[in-house]
Enzyme design. Structure first.
Site: not given
Ligand code: AMP
Length: 125
Positions: A39-40, A96, A109, A111
């Site tokens: 995760d970024i 989520n 996705h 986590h």
């Molecule tokens: P959600 O709220 O479950 O949709 O979480 C989306 C997740 O994607 C968040 O934890 C972000 O930090 C992560 N995220 C968004 N863009 C990227 C990216 N380019 N690379 C890795 N993680 C990302």
């Protein structure tokens, strides 16, 4: 903007672009059905996202449309990645799904969080 649980798949979402190699990621794992990357914006010492390669908006969408093979590959990949990520003291899985869960990226996705004691499950009031 949060994800509408019934919205159509958006091929321009950020994880679709990562899957096509248009945007870089810190890859952890890949097989025919699954990609996993860091995760970024990590919320724990280990914070990995696991995504199916198929076009699924959410857990709801995946549970309806994915093949048994894709589902098995996804679940087994999460287990394999967790075992390979020094999470032998435990970890938390979070999916989520839709607006009320604050899903932000409209591609399913999961986590994987760990690497420290995560504490009680929290739900904002
Ligand atoms: P959600 O709220 O479950 O949709 O979480 C989306 C997740 O994607 C968040 O934890 C972000 O930090 C992560 N995220 C968004 N863009 C990227 C990216 N380019 N690379 C890795 N993680 C990302």
């Amino acid at each position: 903007m949060t994800v509408d649980i019934h919205q159509p798949y958006d091929d321009d979402n950020i994880f679709a672009r990562i899957l096509r190699g248009e945007i870089p990621c810190k890859k952890v794992y890949e097989n025919d059905h699954v990609l996993a990357f860091h995760d970024i914006n990590p919320q724990a010492p280990v914070h990995i996202l696991v995504v199916p390669k198929g076009r699924y908006v959410s857990w709801d969408d995946f549970s309806i449309k994915a093949s048994d093979q894709e589902m098995a590959a996804f679940v087994r990949a999460v287990g394999e990645i967790s075992r390979d990520s020094s999470l032998n003291k435990g970890y938390r899985l979070i999916v989520n799904c839709g607006h009320d869960a604050d899903q932000l990226v409209p591609h399913l996705h999961i986590h994987i969080l760990g690497g420290k004691v995560l504490g009680a499950h929290l739900v904002q009031s």
